[in-house]
Motif scaffolding. Structure first.
Motif, PDB file in Angstrom:
ATOM      1  N   CYS A   1       7.142   8.432   9.992  1.00 46.91           N
ATOM      2  CA  CYS A   1       7.575   8.689   8.621  1.00 46.91           C
ATOM      3  C   CYS A   1       9.099   8.659   8.602  1.00 46.91           C
ATOM      4  O   CYS A   1       9.752   9.368   9.373  1.00 46.91           O
TER       5      CYS A   1
ATOM      6  N   PHE B   1      -2.958   4.591  11.576  1.00 44.97           N
ATOM      7  CA  PHE B   1      -3.860   3.886  10.676  1.00 44.97           C
ATOM      8  C   PHE B   1      -5.008   3.329  11.509  1.00 44.97           C
ATOM      9  O   PHE B   1      -4.803   2.608  12.470  1.00 44.97           O
TER      10      PHE B   1
ATOM     11  N   LEU C   1       0.448  -1.946   8.765  1.00 47.43           N
ATOM     12  CA  LEU C   1      -0.894  -1.387   8.978  1.00 47.43           C
ATOM     13  C   LEU C   1      -1.530  -1.951  10.244  1.00 47.43           C
ATOM     14  O   LEU C   1      -2.229  -1.239  10.969  1.00 47.43           O
TER      15      LEU C   1
ATOM     16  N   TYR D   1       0.852  -1.186   0.000  1.00 46.05           N
ATOM     17  CA  TYR D   1       0.000   0.000   0.000  1.00 46.05           C
ATOM     18  C   TYR D   1       0.889   1.238   0.000  1.00 46.05           C
ATOM     19  O   TYR D   1       1.942   1.242   0.627  1.00 46.05           O
ATOM     20  N   GLU D   2       0.446   2.263  -0.681  1.00 44.41           N
ATOM     21  CA  GLU D   2       1.168   3.533  -0.682  1.00 44.41           C
ATOM     22  C   GLU D   2       0.438   4.515   0.221  1.00 44.41           C
ATOM     23  O   GLU D   2      -0.779   4.659   0.133  1.00 44.41           O
ATOM     24  N   VAL D   3       1.199   5.183   1.070  1.00 46.86           N
ATOM     25  CA  VAL D   3       0.640   6.198   1.964  1.00 46.86           C
ATOM     26  C   VAL D   3       1.443   7.470   1.758  1.00 46.86           C
ATOM     27  O   VAL D   3       2.671   7.425   1.674  1.00 46.86           O
ATOM     28  N   CYS D   4       0.748   8.582   1.671  1.00 49.25           N
ATOM     29  CA  CYS D   4       1.423   9.869   1.514  1.00 49.25           C
ATOM     30  C   CYS D   4       1.440  10.563   2.868  1.00 49.25           C
ATOM     31  O   CYS D   4       0.402  10.763   3.489  1.00 49.25           O
ATOM     32  N   CYS D   5       2.630  10.922   3.327  1.00 48.45           N
ATOM     33  CA  CYS D   5       2.763  11.617   4.609  1.00 48.45           C
ATOM     34  C   CYS D   5       2.169  13.020   4.476  1.00 48.45           C
ATOM     35  O   CYS D   5       2.549  13.776   3.580  1.00 48.45           O
TER      36      CYS D   5
ATOM     37  N   THR E   1       6.037   9.624  -0.189  1.00 52.15           N
ATOM     38  CA  THR E   1       5.242   8.426  -0.409  1.00 52.15           C
ATOM     39  C   THR E   1       5.943   7.247   0.248  1.00 52.15           C
ATOM     40  O   THR E   1       7.123   7.019   0.024  1.00 52.15           O
TER      41      THR E   1
ATOM     42  N   LEU F   1       2.461   8.540  11.854  1.00 52.50           N
ATOM     43  CA  LEU F   1       1.326   8.256  10.980  1.00 52.50           C
ATOM     44  C   LEU F   1       0.495   7.180  11.648  1.00 52.50           C
ATOM     45  O   LEU F   1       1.011   6.143  12.057  1.00 52.50           O
TER      46      LEU F   1
ATOM     47  N   SER G   1       0.330   2.305  13.698  1.00 52.19           N
ATOM     48  CA  SER G   1       1.030   3.569  13.470  1.00 52.19           C
ATOM     49  C   SER G   1       2.498   3.291  13.149  1.00 52.19           C
ATOM     50  O   SER G   1       3.005   2.204  13.387  1.00 52.19           O
TER      51      SER G   1
END
Length: 146
Positions: free
Chosen positions: A119, A128, A112, A94-98, A104, A126, A116
């Motif tokens: 970054c 989740f 996940l 999965y891609e997550v953008c900070c 990315t 971050l 958390s």
């Protein structure tokens, strides 16, 4: 046979011919031999310099690789700081953008599930949350007539 050896052989042939240096042809042959001898010495010097520079480039490349590993912490493309974070090729990514730095980050299910992470770029935490997610089963349009 090295270039210097070939030049020595050619010089020996010219000496054995007993070239008459009083003629135009003799003068030209002796002069060409002298010029070729200088060129051989120049080429040998250039080759030694190239070998030295190649060795230096190899050393610098190895040192740069060490610096990259230390600075960028390149551990098999792992995006987290934990050493036990290994991605299998079968894991869904999965891609997550900070939201802070815009970096990315690639994640797998195990990250996940932790809920958390920090970054790796800016250190922002971050989080989740699965509570608000609803997973719907994909149904065929034909099955809805039941």
């Amino acid at each position: 046979m090295k270039l210097t050896e070939k030049m020595s052989y050619l010089q020996g042939l010219l000496d054995g011919l007993e070239v008459d240096t009083s003629t135009k042809e003799g003068k030209a042959l002796v002069q060409m031999s002298d010029v070729m001898q200088e060129m051989v010495m120049y080429v040998e010097d250039l080759q030694a310099q190239v070998d030295e520079l190649t060795e230096l480039c190899d050393i610098l490349d190895a040192d740069l690789g060490d610096v990259e590993e230390e600075v960028f912490d390149l551990d098999d493309d792992c995006c987290c700081e934990d050493d036990d974070c290994d991605f299998d090729d079968e894991d869904e990514m999965y891609e997550v953008c900070c939201p802070s730095c815009g970096d990315t980050i690639l994640l797998n299910d195990s990250i996940l599930e932790e809920g958390s992470m920090e970054c790796p770029n800016c250190g922002e935490t971050l989080e989740f949350d699965y509570d608000d997610l609803v997973i719907e089963d994909a149904e065929d349009p034909e099955d809805t007539d039941e």
